[in-house]
Write a protein that holds these residues in place. Structure first.
Motif, PDB file in Angstrom:
ATOM      1  N   ARG A  61       6.631  -6.017   5.102  1.00 26.61           N
ATOM      2  CA  ARG A  61       7.215  -4.697   5.380  1.00 26.61           C
ATOM      3  C   ARG A  61       6.444  -3.954   6.472  1.00 26.61           C
ATOM      4  O   ARG A  61       6.773  -2.823   6.810  1.00 26.61           O
ATOM      5  CB  ARG A  61       7.232  -3.851   4.104  1.00 26.61           C
ATOM      6  N   ALA A  62       5.423  -4.577   7.001  1.00 22.25           N
ATOM      7  CA  ALA A  62       4.573  -3.957   8.016  1.00 22.25           C
ATOM      8  C   ALA A  62       5.217  -4.057   9.393  1.00 22.25           C
ATOM      9  O   ALA A  62       6.120  -4.872   9.610  1.00 22.25           O
ATOM     10  CB  ALA A  62       3.211  -4.643   8.029  1.00 22.25           C
ATOM     11  N   GLY A  88       8.134 -10.399  10.841  1.00 27.84           N
ATOM     12  CA  GLY A  88       9.264 -11.214  11.257  1.00 27.84           C
ATOM     13  C   GLY A  88       9.372 -11.411  12.763  1.00 27.84           C
ATOM     14  O   GLY A  88      10.287 -12.081  13.224  1.00 27.84           O
ATOM     15  N   VAL A  89       8.472 -10.848  13.519  1.00 23.78           N
ATOM     16  CA  VAL A  89       8.485 -11.027  14.970  1.00 23.78           C
ATOM     17  C   VAL A  89       7.669 -12.261  15.295  1.00 23.78           C
ATOM     18  O   VAL A  89       6.495 -12.347  14.961  1.00 23.78           O
ATOM     19  CB  VAL A  89       7.898  -9.793  15.697  1.00 23.78           C
ATOM     20  N   ASP A  90       8.319 -13.219  15.917  1.00 28.12           N
ATOM     21  CA  ASP A  90       7.625 -14.436  16.335  1.00 28.12           C
ATOM     22  C   ASP A  90       7.292 -14.324  17.818  1.00 28.12           C
ATOM     23  O   ASP A  90       8.040 -13.765  18.601  1.00 28.12           O
ATOM     24  CB  ASP A  90       8.509 -15.672  16.100  1.00 28.12           C
ATOM     25  N   CYS A 120       0.044   2.164   7.708  1.00 27.42           N
ATOM     26  CA  CYS A 120       0.461   2.405   6.317  1.00 27.42           C
ATOM     27  C   CYS A 120       1.869   2.980   6.272  1.00 27.42           C
ATOM     28  O   CYS A 120       2.499   3.186   7.282  1.00 27.42           O
ATOM     29  CB  CYS A 120      -0.463   3.419   5.647  1.00 27.42           C
ATOM     30  N   THR A 121       2.290   3.255   5.072  1.00 26.73           N
ATOM     31  CA  THR A 121       3.490   4.072   4.844  1.00 26.73           C
ATOM     32  C   THR A 121       3.097   5.160   3.866  1.00 26.73           C
ATOM     33  O   THR A 121       2.208   4.979   3.046  1.00 26.73           O
ATOM     34  CB  THR A 121       4.647   3.231   4.258  1.00 26.73           C
ATOM     35  N   ARG A 164      -4.173  -2.939   7.852  1.00 27.79           N
ATOM     36  CA  ARG A 164      -3.086  -2.373   7.046  1.00 27.79           C
ATOM     37  C   ARG A 164      -3.649  -1.801   5.757  1.00 27.79           C
ATOM     38  O   ARG A 164      -4.645  -2.284   5.236  1.00 27.79           O
ATOM     39  CB  ARG A 164      -2.085  -3.465   6.655  1.00 27.79           C
ATOM     40  N   CYS A 165      -2.957  -0.824   5.214  1.00 30.01           N
ATOM     41  CA  CYS A 165      -3.293  -0.318   3.881  1.00 30.01           C
ATOM     42  C   CYS A 165      -2.977  -1.398   2.852  1.00 30.01           C
ATOM     43  O   CYS A 165      -2.071  -2.210   3.059  1.00 30.01           O
ATOM     44  CB  CYS A 165      -2.462   0.913   3.548  1.00 30.01           C
TER      45      CYS A 165
END
Length: 142
Positions: free
Chosen positions: A86-87, A91-93, A140-141, A78-79
């Motif tokens: 926010r990536a 929140g995904v388990d 990234c965003t 990730r950046c």
């Protein structure tokens, strides 16, 4: 009856051992070295790998890191400006099954891709954004 002894070698006679095995081994080594050299020349290197392939590889690595619970690996992919909460996959388990990476578009050091993944019993598609930093594509965003 006495056992016959083998004749003594003549000290004036030259050693007649053959050089053929050594020459054959040398020929095999030369062929192998040339083969490796040619293979290096004709095989694609990472520098010739397209941006699309590298983005797909980044997505695959990111999903694998998620599935392994390897947060440091996800951080590297990730950046710095994209926080973990926010990536993608935040929140995904549980296990994520990557179904496909489609519509990859790269323009210079930026790119996007539609990532199709299955988790929590549902298939979802999301557009991920990427930025190339030091020749490595990162999630990234922008």
């Amino acid at each position: 009856m006495a056992a016959e002894r083998a004749p003594e070698p003549d000290p004036d006679e030259t050693d007649r051992s053959s050089a053929t095995p050594f020459l054959a081994a040398l020929a095999i080594i030369v062929v192998l070295v040339v083969g490796v050299f040619v293979a290096q020349l004709v095989s694609p290197s990472d520098s010739s790998t397209s941006g699309t392939e590298l983005v797909v590889r980044t997505v695959d690595d990111y999903v694998r890191a998620h599935n392994a619970g390897d947060a440091p690996a996800q951080d590297r992919l990730r950046c710095d400006g994209l926080p973990a909460d926010r990536a993608p996959l935040a929140g995904v388990d549980g296990e994520v099954q990557l179904e496909g990476v489609e519509n990859v578009e790269t323009d210079g050091d930026r790119g996007t891709a539609d990532v199709r993944a299955r988790f929590d019993g549902n298939e979802q598609t999301a557009t991920w954004q990427f930025v190339r930093i030091d020749d490595v594509w990162r999630v990234c965003t922008f």
